[in-house]
Write a protein that holds these residues in place. Structure first.
Motif, PDB file in Angstrom:
ATOM      1  N   ARG A  46      34.786  57.376  82.208  1.00  0.00           N
ATOM      2  CA  ARG A  46      33.750  58.352  82.551  1.00  0.00           C
ATOM      3  C   ARG A  46      34.239  59.186  83.723  1.00  0.00           C
ATOM      4  O   ARG A  46      34.563  58.662  84.785  1.00  0.00           O
ATOM      5  N   VAL A  47      34.279  60.483  83.505  1.00  0.00           N
ATOM      6  CA  VAL A  47      34.823  61.406  84.495  1.00  0.00           C
ATOM      7  C   VAL A  47      33.728  61.963  85.398  1.00  0.00           C
ATOM      8  O   VAL A  47      33.928  62.205  86.584  1.00  0.00           O
ATOM      9  N   LYS A  98      36.452  60.829  78.938  1.00  0.00           N
ATOM     10  CA  LYS A  98      37.773  61.326  78.563  1.00  0.00           C
ATOM     11  C   LYS A  98      38.551  60.209  77.882  1.00  0.00           C
ATOM     12  O   LYS A  98      38.536  59.057  78.342  1.00  0.00           O
ATOM     13  N   LYS A  99      39.174  60.534  76.778  1.00  0.00           N
ATOM     14  CA  LYS A  99      40.017  59.559  76.083  1.00  0.00           C
ATOM     15  C   LYS A  99      41.314  59.419  76.868  1.00  0.00           C
ATOM     16  O   LYS A  99      42.016  60.397  77.103  1.00  0.00           O
ATOM     17  N   TYR A 110      37.830  65.185  75.281  1.00  0.00           N
ATOM     18  CA  TYR A 110      36.548  64.948  75.950  1.00  0.00           C
ATOM     19  C   TYR A 110      35.439  64.569  74.964  1.00  0.00           C
ATOM     20  O   TYR A 110      35.360  65.104  73.857  1.00  0.00           O
ATOM     21  N   LEU A 114      30.261  62.770  80.815  1.00  0.00           N
ATOM     22  CA  LEU A 114      31.552  63.322  80.392  1.00  0.00           C
ATOM     23  C   LEU A 114      32.568  62.185  80.364  1.00  0.00           C
ATOM     24  O   LEU A 114      32.890  61.605  81.401  1.00  0.00           O
ATOM     25  N   VAL A 156      31.317  64.548  75.281  1.00  0.00           N
ATOM     26  CA  VAL A 156      30.134  64.853  76.074  1.00  0.00           C
ATOM     27  C   VAL A 156      28.928  64.237  75.382  1.00  0.00           C
ATOM     28  O   VAL A 156      28.600  64.589  74.247  1.00  0.00           O
ATOM     29  N   LEU A 170      34.914  72.351  81.548  1.00  0.00           N
ATOM     30  CA  LEU A 170      35.954  71.556  80.898  1.00  0.00           C
ATOM     31  C   LEU A 170      37.263  72.323  80.755  1.00  0.00           C
ATOM     32  O   LEU A 170      38.291  71.733  80.427  1.00  0.00           O
ATOM     33  N   ASP A 221      39.841  68.324  70.257  1.00  0.00           N
ATOM     34  CA  ASP A 221      39.926  68.454  71.712  1.00  0.00           C
ATOM     35  C   ASP A 221      38.659  67.946  72.391  1.00  0.00           C
ATOM     36  O   ASP A 221      38.711  67.493  73.534  1.00  0.00           O
ATOM     37  N   ALA A 222      37.523  68.058  71.686  1.00  0.00           N
ATOM     38  CA  ALA A 222      36.257  67.621  72.282  1.00  0.00           C
ATOM     39  C   ALA A 222      35.246  67.306  71.189  1.00  0.00           C
ATOM     40  O   ALA A 222      35.283  67.886  70.103  1.00  0.00           O
ATOM     41  N   PHE A 262      37.538  54.866  76.676  1.00  0.00           N
ATOM     42  CA  PHE A 262      37.189  56.070  77.432  1.00  0.00           C
ATOM     43  C   PHE A 262      37.106  55.758  78.918  1.00  0.00           C
ATOM     44  O   PHE A 262      36.884  54.613  79.311  1.00  0.00           O
TER      45      PHE A 262
END
Length: 242
Positions: free
Chosen positions: A214-215, A239-240, A137, A237, A139, A36, A103-104, A212
């Motif tokens: 999905r990455v 991501k916003k 992120y 994973l 997870v 990440l 951040d996550a 979100f």
């Protein structure tokens, strides 16, 4: 009281799972944070942190960590590890999180899927979304539904010390149910665990409904590519969107 509120707060829960491979877990977390590219001092929530071991390890890697868990006994235990950059609080993951933008958020080792009501599952995604910075992120480390169905072992006995935990597993509708019986201190105990067999598509729909994307999906703790047929894990994973 929900099953997880009573079971997770007993010493027997922690005893049953005391053989967990923490070296594997720490290697996974190290690989994850490297992948990440989270810089030191990033703010991370360990959501459903349990006894705090992964929160402590994340903090040792240089991150500012908030560990949250529903179990009061676990959080009371975790308080001994607190520093300026490592805090713990009792929290129900369905509720809004009172914290600075993060951040996550990590939800690790199947700490989701406990709720009967789909609206509660969605509340988890919404609370995570709301506490993340744009571009942050999420997870979600979850079981792989297909793998569980194909590899279910219906009956096992696990011995910890002088306690034999007799475990029956079965699939009931959309859930995998683990029935746990044992005797300790002259008493008989009976607990169960019930986790929803969320499909890949259902998890993604909760995420996209909140905003979100999905990455990536990994299939195991070595971060190998996900394969629906053979991967033991489904590590999402998200991501916003900025």
């Amino acid at each position: 009281m929900e099953w997880f509120e009573s079971w997770f707060d007993t010493p027997y829960y922690h005893l049953l799972y005391s053989n967990r491979d923490y070296t594997e877990a720490e290697n996974f977390i190290t690989k994850l944070t490297e992948d990440l590219q989270l810089p030191p001092s990033s703010k991370i929530i360990d959501l459903a942190c349990g006894k705090g071991r992964h929160s402590v390890f994340l903090n040792k890697l240089g991150y500012d960590v908030l560990g949250l868990d529903l179990s009061r006994q676990s959080i009371e235990f975790d308080k001994q590890f607190e520093t300026q950059s490592l805090l713990f609080n009792v929290h129900d993951m369905r509720n809004p999180i009172d914290a600075d933008p993060m951040d996550a958020v990590f939800n690790l080792f199947t700490s989701f899927g406990y709720f009967d009501n789909e609206s509660d599952d969605k509340k988890v995604f919404q609370s995570v979304y709301n506490v993340l910075k744009p571009g942050g992120y999420f997870v979600l480390d979850y079981l792989n539904e297909e793998y569980v169905r194909k590899n279910l072992i219906p009956e096992t006995t696990i011995t910890r010390g002088d306690i034999d935990f007799k475990i029956l597993k079965k699939i009931e509708g959309r859930h995998i149910v683990k029935d746990i019986r044992f005797e300790a201190e002259g008493k008989s105990f009976h607990f169960f665990e019930k986790v929803k067999l969320h499909t890949l598509e259902a998890i993604n729909s909760y995420a996209t409904d909140c905003g979100f994307e999905r990455v990536k999906i990994w299939g195991d703790y070595q971060l190998n590519e996900f394969d629906r047929e053979v991967s033991p894990r489904c590590i999402n994973l998200f991501k916003k969107k900025a």
